[in-house]
Motif scaffolding. Structure first.
Motif, PDB file in Angstrom:
ATOM      1  N   PHE A  10       0.820  -1.223   0.000  1.00 49.18           N
ATOM      2  CA  PHE A  10       0.000   0.000   0.000  1.00 49.18           C
ATOM      3  C   PHE A  10       0.847   1.263   0.000  1.00 49.18           C
ATOM      4  O   PHE A  10       0.403   2.297  -0.451  1.00 49.18           O
ATOM      5  CB  PHE A  10      -0.946   0.006   1.211  1.00 49.18           C
ATOM      6  N   GLU A  11       2.069   1.174   0.517  1.00 49.20           N
ATOM      7  CA  GLU A  11       2.915   2.365   0.532  1.00 49.20           C
ATOM      8  C   GLU A  11       3.346   2.773  -0.873  1.00 49.20           C
ATOM      9  O   GLU A  11       3.759   3.904  -1.113  1.00 49.20           O
ATOM     10  CB  GLU A  11       4.160   2.133   1.396  1.00 49.20           C
ATOM     11  N   GLN A  12       3.257   1.843  -1.832  1.00 50.13           N
ATOM     12  CA  GLN A  12       3.726   2.111  -3.195  1.00 50.13           C
ATOM     13  C   GLN A  12       2.582   1.980  -4.198  1.00 50.13           C
ATOM     14  O   GLN A  12       2.717   1.388  -5.276  1.00 50.13           O
ATOM     15  CB  GLN A  12       4.849   1.119  -3.550  1.00 50.13           C
ATOM     16  N   VAL A  13       1.431   2.540  -3.839  1.00 48.90           N
ATOM     17  CA  VAL A  13       0.249   2.428  -4.701  1.00 48.90           C
ATOM     18  C   VAL A  13       0.509   3.068  -6.056  1.00 48.90           C
ATOM     19  O   VAL A  13       0.038   2.572  -7.098  1.00 48.90           O
ATOM     20  CB  VAL A  13      -0.970   3.091  -4.011  1.00 48.90           C
ATOM     21  N   GLU A  14       1.299   4.177  -6.083  1.00 51.19           N
ATOM     22  CA  GLU A  14       1.521   4.864  -7.356  1.00 51.19           C
ATOM     23  C   GLU A  14       2.325   3.999  -8.336  1.00 51.19           C
ATOM     24  O   GLU A  14       2.298   4.230  -9.545  1.00 51.19           O
ATOM     25  CB  GLU A  14       2.221   6.207  -7.133  1.00 51.19           C
ATOM     26  N   GLN A  15       2.993   2.971  -7.825  1.00 49.44           N
ATOM     27  CA  GLN A  15       3.779   2.105  -8.691  1.00 49.44           C
ATOM     28  C   GLN A  15       3.029   0.832  -9.091  1.00 49.44           C
ATOM     29  O   GLN A  15       3.581  -0.012  -9.789  1.00 49.44           O
ATOM     30  CB  GLN A  15       5.107   1.725  -7.998  1.00 49.44           C
ATOM     31  N   TRP A  16       1.775   0.689  -8.603  1.00 46.65           N
ATOM     32  CA  TRP A  16       1.008  -0.517  -8.938  1.00 46.65           C
ATOM     33  C   TRP A  16       0.702  -0.521 -10.436  1.00 46.65           C
ATOM     34  O   TRP A  16       0.578   0.543 -11.051  1.00 46.65           O
ATOM     35  CB  TRP A  16      -0.297  -0.540  -8.157  1.00 46.65           C
ATOM     36  N   PRO A  17       0.472  -1.705 -10.980  1.00 45.03           N
ATOM     37  CA  PRO A  17       0.031  -1.780 -12.377  1.00 45.03           C
ATOM     38  C   PRO A  17      -1.353  -1.165 -12.522  1.00 45.03           C
ATOM     39  O   PRO A  17      -2.110  -1.037 -11.562  1.00 45.03           O
ATOM     40  CB  PRO A  17       0.007  -3.270 -12.671  1.00 45.03           C
ATOM     41  N   ALA A  18      -1.692  -0.761 -13.711  1.00 43.49           N
ATOM     42  CA  ALA A  18      -2.990  -0.113 -13.979  1.00 43.49           C
ATOM     43  C   ALA A  18      -4.148  -1.016 -13.598  1.00 43.49           C
ATOM     44  O   ALA A  18      -5.169  -0.562 -13.059  1.00 43.49           O
ATOM     45  CB  ALA A  18      -3.068   0.283 -15.450  1.00 43.49           C
ATOM     46  N   ALA A  19      -4.053  -2.313 -13.841  1.00 39.06           N
ATOM     47  CA  ALA A  19      -5.131  -3.245 -13.501  1.00 39.06           C
ATOM     48  C   ALA A  19      -5.342  -3.303 -11.994  1.00 39.06           C
ATOM     49  O   ALA A  19      -6.479  -3.301 -11.497  1.00 39.06           O
ATOM     50  CB  ALA A  19      -4.818  -4.637 -14.056  1.00 39.06           C
ATOM     51  N   ALA A  20      -4.258  -3.330 -11.224  1.00 36.44           N
ATOM     52  CA  ALA A  20      -4.364  -3.372  -9.764  1.00 36.44           C
ATOM     53  C   ALA A  20      -4.964  -2.076  -9.236  1.00 36.44           C
ATOM     54  O   ALA A  20      -5.788  -2.082  -8.320  1.00 36.44           O
ATOM     55  CB  ALA A  20      -2.995  -3.621  -9.146  1.00 36.44           C
ATOM     56  N   LYS A  21      -4.517  -0.940  -9.847  1.00 36.50           N
ATOM     57  CA  LYS A  21      -5.100   0.343  -9.434  1.00 36.50           C
ATOM     58  C   LYS A  21      -6.601   0.382  -9.732  1.00 36.50           C
ATOM     59  O   LYS A  21      -7.399   0.902  -8.945  1.00 36.50           O
ATOM     60  CB  LYS A  21      -4.393   1.502 -10.138  1.00 36.50           C
ATOM     61  N   SER A  22      -7.005  -0.168 -10.859  1.00 43.06           N
ATOM     62  CA  SER A  22      -8.440  -0.183 -11.222  1.00 43.06           C
ATOM     63  C   SER A  22      -9.234  -1.022 -10.233  1.00 43.06           C
ATOM     64  O   SER A  22     -10.323  -0.640  -9.789  1.00 43.06           O
ATOM     65  CB  SER A  22      -8.614  -0.732 -12.639  1.00 43.06           C
ATOM     66  N   ILE A  23      -8.673  -2.184  -9.887  1.00 42.82           N
ATOM     67  CA  ILE A  23      -9.365  -3.046  -8.911  1.00 42.82           C
ATOM     68  C   ILE A  23      -9.479  -2.334  -7.563  1.00 42.82           C
ATOM     69  O   ILE A  23     -10.532  -2.338  -6.921  1.00 42.82           O
ATOM     70  CB  ILE A  23      -8.630  -4.385  -8.785  1.00 42.82           C
ATOM     71  N   LEU A  24      -8.409  -1.684  -7.117  1.00 39.95           N
ATOM     72  CA  LEU A  24      -8.442  -0.952  -5.853  1.00 39.95           C
ATOM     73  C   LEU A  24      -9.453   0.183  -5.907  1.00 39.95           C
ATOM     74  O   LEU A  24     -10.205   0.410  -4.952  1.00 39.95           O
ATOM     75  CB  LEU A  24      -7.044  -0.422  -5.541  1.00 39.95           C
ATOM     76  N   VAL A  26     -12.134   0.361  -7.766  1.00 44.86           N
ATOM     77  CA  VAL A  26     -13.490  -0.221  -7.741  1.00 44.86           C
ATOM     78  C   VAL A  26     -13.869  -0.635  -6.322  1.00 44.86           C
ATOM     79  O   VAL A  26     -14.982  -0.377  -5.851  1.00 44.86           O
ATOM     80  CB  VAL A  26     -13.578  -1.405  -8.724  1.00 44.86           C
ATOM     81  N   LEU A  27     -12.898  -1.268  -5.612  1.00 51.18           N
ATOM     82  CA  LEU A  27     -13.197  -1.698  -4.243  1.00 51.18           C
ATOM     83  C   LEU A  27     -13.454  -0.506  -3.328  1.00 51.18           C
ATOM     84  O   LEU A  27     -14.414  -0.496  -2.551  1.00 51.18           O
ATOM     85  CB  LEU A  27     -12.035  -2.536  -3.696  1.00 51.18           C
ATOM     86  N   VAL A  28     -12.608   0.499  -3.394  1.00 48.42           N
ATOM     87  CA  VAL A  28     -12.794   1.684  -2.540  1.00 48.42           C
ATOM     88  C   VAL A  28     -14.088   2.397  -2.884  1.00 48.42           C
ATOM     89  O   VAL A  28     -14.840   2.835  -2.005  1.00 48.42           O
ATOM     90  CB  VAL A  28     -11.571   2.629  -2.662  1.00 48.42           C
ATOM     91  N   SER A  29     -14.355   2.506  -4.189  1.00 45.53           N
ATOM     92  CA  SER A  29     -15.608   3.152  -4.617  1.00 45.53           C
ATOM     93  C   SER A  29     -16.814   2.381  -4.113  1.00 45.53           C
ATOM     94  O   SER A  29     -17.813   2.951  -3.650  1.00 45.53           O
ATOM     95  CB  SER A  29     -15.652   3.268  -6.138  1.00 45.53           C
ATOM     96  N   GLY A  30     -16.740   1.051  -4.199  1.00 44.00           N
ATOM     97  CA  GLY A  30     -17.855   0.231  -3.708  1.00 44.00           C
ATOM     98  C   GLY A  30     -18.091   0.409  -2.228  1.00 44.00           C
ATOM     99  O   GLY A  30     -19.231   0.532  -1.766  1.00 44.00           O
ATOM    100  N   ILE A  31     -16.953   0.408  -1.470  1.00 42.13           N
ATOM    101  CA  ILE A  31     -17.090   0.583  -0.021  1.00 42.13           C
ATOM    102  C   ILE A  31     -17.674   1.955   0.303  1.00 42.13           C
ATOM    103  O   ILE A  31     -18.562   2.091   1.151  1.00 42.13           O
ATOM    104  CB  ILE A  31     -15.722   0.378   0.666  1.00 42.13           C
ATOM    105  N   LEU A  32     -17.196   3.000  -0.383  1.00 45.32           N
ATOM    106  CA  LEU A  32     -17.731   4.346  -0.142  1.00 45.32           C
ATOM    107  C   LEU A  32     -19.199   4.447  -0.526  1.00 45.32           C
ATOM    108  O   LEU A  32     -19.996   5.088   0.167  1.00 45.32           O
ATOM    109  CB  LEU A  32     -16.906   5.374  -0.915  1.00 45.32           C
ATOM    110  N   CYS A  33     -19.565   3.792  -1.631  1.00 49.98           N
ATOM    111  CA  CYS A  33     -20.981   3.812  -2.053  1.00 49.98           C
ATOM    112  C   CYS A  33     -21.858   3.111  -1.035  1.00 49.98           C
ATOM    113  O   CYS A  33     -22.957   3.581  -0.700  1.00 49.98           O
ATOM    114  CB  CYS A  33     -21.121   3.164  -3.424  1.00 49.98           C
TER     115      CYS A  33
END
Length: 200
Positions: A10-24, A26-33
């Motif tokens: 989690f400390e290196q989120v900016e270095q995650w692949p685009a697919a992993a960032k998209s999944i994250l 979606v998950l955060v958006s779902g939790i917030l929704c």
């Protein structure tokens, strides 16, 4: 390039692949929704549950009212029958002009049972809804059996006569009397007005 969730930090989120960032995302958006939906909908959900309970209560009340409405003709018929019975009973009540006849009946009963009437006094009238209560205090002397027959015949008079209380006592001087002293409170009723019981 292949990657695994175990390799991500989690400390290196900016270095995650685009697919992993998209999944994250979606998950955060779902939790917030979900959290936002819960905050905004919890009151509506409570109101909906209350309305469901009220609907059940209203349905039960409606069923009760429907049963009462279905029985309304039977209730009306019973009311008519009670009214007719009441009119019949009211014909047994004397009018004020017939109270003298009641006195004559009581005197005749006392004479028939060989009682000595020591006193007769009308008490204070008590107005009721449809009649007036006329209490009478009767004092008589006689044997136990004579007094018993008198009370039984008095309560069987065609007019409505209620024996409210009876007091028996030995006379003051036993040498001059062989019987008992009786003080009796009886009640009869006088019909007031027929207009009270006319059909609405």
């Amino acid at each position: 390039m292949s990657w695994s969730f175990h390799e991500l930090e989690f400390e290196q989120v900016e270095q995650w692949p685009a697919a992993a960032k998209s999944i994250l995302f979606v998950l955060v958006s779902g939790i917030l929704c979900l959290a936002g939906g819960y905050v905004f909908l919890v009151d509506d959900w409570s109101r909906w549950q209350q309305s469901q309970q009220q609907e059940g209560e209203l349905k039960r009340t409606l069923m009760q009212k429907a049963r009462m409405a279905a029985n309304l003709p039977a209730y009306h018929y019973q009311t008519e029958q009670l009214h007719q019975q009441l009119q019949t009973l009211l014909t047994h009540l004397p009018s004020k002009r017939e109270t003298a006849r009641i006195l004559n009946d009581i005197s005749a009963l006392a004479e028939r049972n060989q009682l000595k009437l020591a006193g007769f006094q009308w008490q204070t009238e008590q107005p009721l809804a449809f009649a007036t209560e006329l209490p009478m205090r009767i004092q008589a002397q006689g044997t136990y059996h004579q007094l018993g027959h008198f009370i039984a015949q008095l309560s069987a008079l065609p007019d409505i006569v209620i024996i409210d209380s009876v007091e028996l006592a030995l006379p003051d001087t036993l040498a001059t009397s062989q019987g008992l002293n009786m003080e009796l409170l009886a009640k009869t009723y006088v019909y007031q007005t027929e207009e009270v019981f006319t059909e609405p």
